[in-house]
Design a protein around this motif. Structure first.
Motif, short mmCIF file in Angstrom:
data_model
loop_
_atom_site.label_atom_id
_atom_site.label_comp_id
_atom_site.label_asym_id
_atom_site.label_seq_id
_atom_site.Cartn_x
_atom_site.Cartn_y
_atom_site.Cartn_z
N VAL A 41 -3.37 -12.33 -15.79
CA VAL A 41 -2.41 -12.85 -14.13
C VAL A 41 -1.00 -14.03 -15.26
N ARG B 283 -0.53 -4.26 -15.93
CA ARG B 283 -1.08 -5.42 -16.40
C ARG B 283 -2.43 -5.24 -16.91
N ASP C 211 -7.50 -8.41 -2.88
CA ASP C 211 -6.76 -8.62 -4.58
C ASP C 211 -7.37 -8.22 -5.15
N HIS C 212 -6.44 -8.40 -6.34
CA HIS C 212 -6.73 -8.58 -7.65
C HIS C 212 -7.77 -9.48 -8.48
N LYS D 261 -10.69 -3.88 -12.61
CA LYS D 261 -10.26 -4.52 -13.26
C LYS D 261 -10.99 -4.77 -14.91
N HIS E 206 2.03 -1.75 -6.89
CA HIS E 206 1.29 -0.62 -7.76
C HIS E 206 1.34 -1.02 -9.13
N ASN F 261 0.87 -3.40 -2.83
CA ASN F 261 0.36 -4.74 -3.01
C ASN F 261 -0.44 -5.05 -2.91
N GLY G 175 6.21 -12.12 -8.00
CA GLY G 175 5.54 -12.71 -8.36
C GLY G 175 5.18 -13.37 -10.02
N ASN H 116 3.66 -2.29 -11.02
CA ASN H 116 3.62 -3.69 -12.01
C ASN H 116 2.22 -4.84 -11.94
N LEU H 117 1.28 -3.80 -10.57
CA LEU H 117 -0.35 -4.94 -10.77
C LEU H 117 -0.93 -4.26 -12.29
#
Length: 555
Positions: A41, A259, A168-169, A212, A253, A203, A499, A255-256
């Motif tokens: 993050v 990570r 969300d994440h 995750k 999606h 997103n 972000g 870009n998330l």
């Protein structure tokens, strides 16, 4: 050390100094650095995570904006709705039918809790009454997508459905997906929360808040289409899974996911080879440098059925995932005859655009050779086909970028493109705050592109009536002749800034200054022409000259 594989411990924590250091991989820092590295993050998200754990309330300027306050209210309402739905499913007699249904799908009690599954009763206003008692008015609940407004009073959007909580994440409840229980009902089997201030399907990845850590551990995310796909896979022991809505990856999606992992395995219900939207998503993932693969279920079923019927075969199918471009070639060959001239044409028409857009030249060269061998032609022939396709794309882009002309017939120049870029950042960033800053810097009347100027004028009118900016609502009210320019700006690719509030702010300031400088020079040129005609505009010219000097040499 959680950040690299090692045989002997080398990770040290100093409670006194509140720092950590791994002498094996060299990484170290504060608690914030640890959360940023382990959770993938940014700084602000790490700070918020730690503040929540420590019971510290963060005070930020952004929290005072109407939009931020509304977001917090929507998130809190969603959280309460999720608890309400889950209570009815797991603890109340009214949820018995939904519990039985989930049991027939193999969902355990533990999984119901892990994924915050729930049940919405088949009543008009059960949730509405519950949340009203908690102090929420219908307007907030309507904006959250929980309630449907009507002349006779609002009613629950989700009724008689198994509820999948969308998070969300970071675990914030942003929306819901509801599956109908009554097979004879004439409503849609699935309905989802509409786009809101906190929910955008482009997103959000279902299950990421739960999976995750496993995705990061495996350095691989398995992407599926449905909530049950994720749940059944998770129960079968495959923990690095997420679901998207449909078969298309979006920039959000990608870009998330980047990570947490370098490899994406697509385990989708449908054949994505002929799906244009899916192929665009794959191009995005390829440009991001991700290793993209496709897993095909050996039984021909979707991942949910495959995972429940034979977990062993399911896991083997995932491990046997083939590189995406091998899959494309195999799919085309399966559908067309590579020995027939017409089949060769259909295969090349489908695959040349795909191979041309491969970002890595080494990988591209590999598939040029592969396709040439498949079609029984030379690599030069494939190369000629790629160049022909690239030329048509280049012409199309050129027409798209320069084909929009003002009433004068002039093609857009640097200042006009800057205007469009400023509009793009404003639409994709914090629109309300950025528009206020824009008005303080440049007069709307000074914008040279008529369509862009009119869009800014409409934004000003819209914000006088609305405290928050909703792009869909705004677009619906915009004159039809301006929508193409709006779409061009809204789809401008600034994903690398998404972000990252600090970078976006810097780029916004940079673009504004560049546009203002260009604007001043243009106006000075116009005044110089007036002087040549004998008109006395020297005072105005001096004022602009001084303003430009100040801009170029700020104190």
């Amino acid at each position: 050390c959680p950040f690299h594989n090692e045989k002997t411990p080398s990770f040290i924590v100093s409670p006194e100094r509140a720092i950590w250091k791994c002498f094996g991989c060299g990484k170290g820092g504060s608690a914030i650095d640890f959360v940023m590295e382990s959770e993938r993050v940014d700084f602000v998200e790490a700070l918020e995570t730690l503040a929540e754990k420590a019971g510290v309330k963060l005070e930020r300027r952004l929290a005072d904006t109407p939009e931020s306050k509304l977001k917090e209210k929507i998130l809190t309402a969603n959280h309460l709705a999720s608890e309400y739905y889950q209570y009815l499913l797991t603890k109340h007699a009214i949820g018995e039918k939904a519990r039985v249904y989930l049991k027939t799908r193999g969902v355990t009690d533990k999984t119901m809790k892990t994924f915050s599954l729930g049940y919405s009763p088949n009543s008009w206003d059960g949730l509405l009454k519950y949340l009203k008692k908690k102090g929420y008015d219908e307007n907030i609940l309507t904006q959250a997508g929980l309630i449907v407004a009507s002349n006779r009073g609002g009613y629950d959007r989700f009724r008689g459905r198994v509820m999948f909580t969308l998070k969300d994440h970071r675990g914030n409840v942003v929306g819901f997906s509801g599956r109908l229980l009554d097979p004879d009902a004439k409503e849609a089997k699935y309905i989802n929360t509409s786009e809101t201030l906190v929910y955008s399907k482009s997103n959000v990845l279902y299950g990421l808040d739960v999976t995750k850590a496993e995705i990061q551990k495996e350095d691989e995310a398995i992407v599926m289409e449905g909530e049950f796909d994720v749940i059944s896979s998770f129960q079968a022991g495959v923990g690095n899974v997420v679901a998207i809505k449909g078969s298309a990856l979006t920039e959000g999606h990608v870009n998330l996911l980047r990570r947490f992992a370098d490899r994406l395995v697509l385990a989708l219900d449908s054949d994505i080879a002929g799906d244009a939207a899916a192929r665009r998503g794959i191009e995005i993932a390829d440009r991001a440098g991700l290793d993209l693969r496709v897993a095909t279920m050996s039984t021909g079923k979707d991942p949910d059925d495959a995972a429940r019927e034979n977990p062993g075969l399911f896991k083997k199918a995932l491990k046997a995932a083939e590189p995406i471009y091998d899959y494309f070639i195999a799919s085309a060959i399966a559908r067309y005859d590579a020995k027939d001239s017409f089949g060769k044409r259909k295969i090349s028409d489908e695959l040349l655009p795909v191979i041309t857009k491969i970002d890595n030249p080494i990988v591209q060269g590999h598939y040029v050779k592969n396709l040439a061998a498949t079609l029984g032609v030379s690599e030069d022939a494939v190369g000629d086909g790629m160049r022909k396709f690239a030329r048509t794309q280049s012409v199309g882009r050129k027409e798209h970028s320069s084909g929009e002309k003002e009433e004068s017939g002039k093609v857009r120049g640097r200042e006009e493109n800057l205007e469009l870029y400023v509009l793009a950042i404003l639409l994709q960033g914090k629109t309300v705050e950025l528009f206020e800053e824009l008005q303080e810097t440049i007069a709307i009347a000074d914008f040279t592109v008529s369509a862009i100027r009119q869009i800014f004028e409409h934004i000003g009118s819209y914000l006088k009536k609305n405290r928050i900016f909703l792009i869909k609502d705004f677009a619906d009210q915009l004159p039809h002749e301006l929508t193409s320019t709006l779409d061009e700006a809204f789809l401008w690719d600034i994903a690398d800034l998404a972000g990252d509030g600090e970078r976006l702010s810097k780029e916004w300031t940079k673009a504004l200054i560049a546009l203002l400088r260009s604007n001043l020079k243009r106006r000075m040129g116009e005044l110089s022409k007036e002087i040549n005609k004998g008109n006395d505009v020297s005072t105005q010219l001096r004022a602009l000259t001084q303003k430009l000097k100040t801009l170029d040499n700020p104190r």
